[in-house]
Design a protein around this motif. Structure first.
Motif, mmCIF file in Angstrom:
data_model
loop_
_atom_site.group_PDB
_atom_site.id
_atom_site.type_symbol
_atom_site.label_atom_id
_atom_site.label_comp_id
_atom_site.label_asym_id
_atom_site.label_seq_id
_atom_site.Cartn_x
_atom_site.Cartn_y
_atom_site.Cartn_z
ATOM 1 N N ALA A 50 0.830 -1.205 0.000
ATOM 2 C CA ALA A 50 0.000 0.000 0.000
ATOM 3 C C ALA A 50 0.868 1.259 0.000
ATOM 4 C CB ALA A 50 -0.932 -0.012 1.204
ATOM 5 N N ALA A 51 1.937 1.247 0.787
ATOM 6 C CA ALA A 51 2.840 2.406 0.848
ATOM 7 C C ALA A 51 3.504 2.639 -0.508
ATOM 8 C CB ALA A 51 3.893 2.191 1.928
ATOM 9 N N PHE A 52 3.919 1.562 -1.160
ATOM 10 C CA PHE A 52 4.519 1.671 -2.491
ATOM 11 C C PHE A 52 3.523 2.278 -3.470
ATOM 12 C CE2 PHE A 52 4.836 -0.302 -6.724
ATOM 13 C CZ PHE A 52 6.052 0.222 -7.132
ATOM 14 N N PHE A 53 2.296 1.801 -3.429
ATOM 15 C CA PHE A 53 1.266 2.309 -4.332
ATOM 16 C C PHE A 53 1.041 3.798 -4.108
ATOM 17 C CE2 PHE A 53 -2.814 3.408 -5.914
ATOM 18 C CZ PHE A 53 -3.101 2.533 -6.957
ATOM 19 N N MET A 54 0.865 4.206 -2.855
ATOM 20 C CA MET A 54 0.579 5.600 -2.543
ATOM 21 C C MET A 54 1.745 6.514 -2.909
ATOM 22 S SD MET A 54 -2.515 5.567 -1.621
ATOM 23 C CE MET A 54 -2.548 7.346 -1.342
ATOM 24 N N ALA A 55 2.964 5.989 -2.842
ATOM 25 C CA ALA A 55 4.120 6.789 -3.243
ATOM 26 C C ALA A 55 4.099 7.075 -4.737
ATOM 27 C CB ALA A 55 5.408 6.054 -2.871
ATOM 28 N N ASP A 63 -7.853 4.161 1.733
ATOM 29 C CA ASP A 63 -8.596 3.025 2.278
ATOM 30 C C ASP A 63 -8.772 1.935 1.224
ATOM 31 O OD1 ASP A 63 -8.825 4.266 4.733
ATOM 32 O OD2 ASP A 63 -10.783 5.138 4.301
ATOM 33 N N GLU A 64 -9.080 2.352 0.001
ATOM 34 C CA GLU A 64 -9.244 1.386 -1.088
ATOM 35 C C GLU A 64 -7.931 0.651 -1.344
ATOM 36 O OE1 GLU A 64 -10.559 1.226 -5.820
ATOM 37 O OE2 GLU A 64 -9.992 3.135 -4.895
ATOM 38 N N VAL A 65 -6.847 1.392 -1.400
ATOM 39 C CA VAL A 65 -5.537 0.790 -1.662
ATOM 40 C C VAL A 65 -5.167 -0.189 -0.556
ATOM 41 C CG1 VAL A 65 -3.068 1.256 -1.900
ATOM 42 C CG2 VAL A 65 -4.744 2.740 -3.040
ATOM 43 N N PHE A 96 -2.279 2.203 -11.964
ATOM 44 C CA PHE A 96 -2.383 2.572 -10.550
ATOM 45 C C PHE A 96 -3.804 3.046 -10.231
ATOM 46 C CE2 PHE A 96 2.159 2.400 -11.064
ATOM 47 C CZ PHE A 96 2.622 1.930 -9.845
ATOM 48 N N LEU A 97 -4.767 2.216 -10.642
ATOM 49 C CA LEU A 97 -6.203 2.392 -10.366
ATOM 50 C C LEU A 97 -6.816 3.618 -11.035
ATOM 51 C CD1 LEU A 97 -6.500 1.332 -6.594
ATOM 52 C CD2 LEU A 97 -7.086 -0.012 -8.616
#
Length: 203
Positions: A50-55, A63-65, A96-97
């Motif tokens: 999740a942290a990788f995605f948000m970066a 929340d979705e991630v 990335f969504l």
């Protein structure tokens, strides 16, 4: 004399602190390897994914991630699939969504399953969980030989069309999962970024 000793002590302390800070600043972040084998166990936790995605996509719904990352770790673990590779595939397939092609967010189709043209935009799944499960099952169809059982009820409608055991690594998905000959390299690039990513760093 006391003042001289005191000054020397302060200077030594300053040098020591500076040396430590410099050492930490110069120390290279240790790269944590990720297997490209679809049958290997993922090494990243749901929180790290999740942290990788948000970066990479700071504007995404946290929340979705977080939910999706947890689902990838869970569903991959159940079926013996590399959760790091599956999550990277989702990042690639959905941008990335952000989606934007044939597949839309409401389809819960995170890997473009069945997406071919306007008449065949892809599979629809009722929930995030079922969408992730279908992707993991489809990866398992490629990664394992004929006769390997699924542990959850089959939800991937395209499972039967896959030549079982025909792709055990992300690179072998090229020309099979997708017609793109560079498909494996594209997933590999995301995984390389994931390997070098350090939770807490700014991107």
């Amino acid at each position: 004399m006391k003042n001289i000793f005191r000054l020397a002590f302060v200077l030594l302390a300053v040098v020591s602190i500076f040396s430590c800070a410099t050492s930490k600043g110069m120390r290279r972040h240790e790269v944590r390897p990720i297997s490209r084998d679809l049958r290997e166990k993922g090494t990243r936790t749901a929180a790290e994914l999740a942290a990788f995605f948000m970066a990479n996509e700071p504007g995404a719904d946290r929340d979705e991630v977080a939910r999706l990352a947890a689902l990838y770790v869970k569903e991959s673990g159940i079926e013996g699939i590399n959760s790091d590779c599956a999550f990277a595939q989702m990042c690639h397939e959905t941008g990335f969504l952000k989606f934007g092609n044939l597949v839309v967010k409401e389809m819960h189709n995170y890997a473009g399953l069945g997406a071919m043209n306007a008449e065949n935009p892809g599979e629809w799944f009722e929930t995030e969980e079922l969408g992730v499960r279908a992707q993991i099952q489809h990866l398992k169809a490629y990664a394992y030989p004929e006769g390997t059982p699924l542990h959850n009820e089959l939800v991937d409608n395209r499972y039967k069309w896959v030549k079982k055991g025909s792709a055990t690594t992300i690179f072998e998905l090229a020309g099979r999962w997708a017609g793109d000959k560079e498909y494996g390299e594209k997933l590999d690039r995301i995984l390389k970024r994931m390997e070098e990513f350090e939770v807490g760093q700014s991107w």
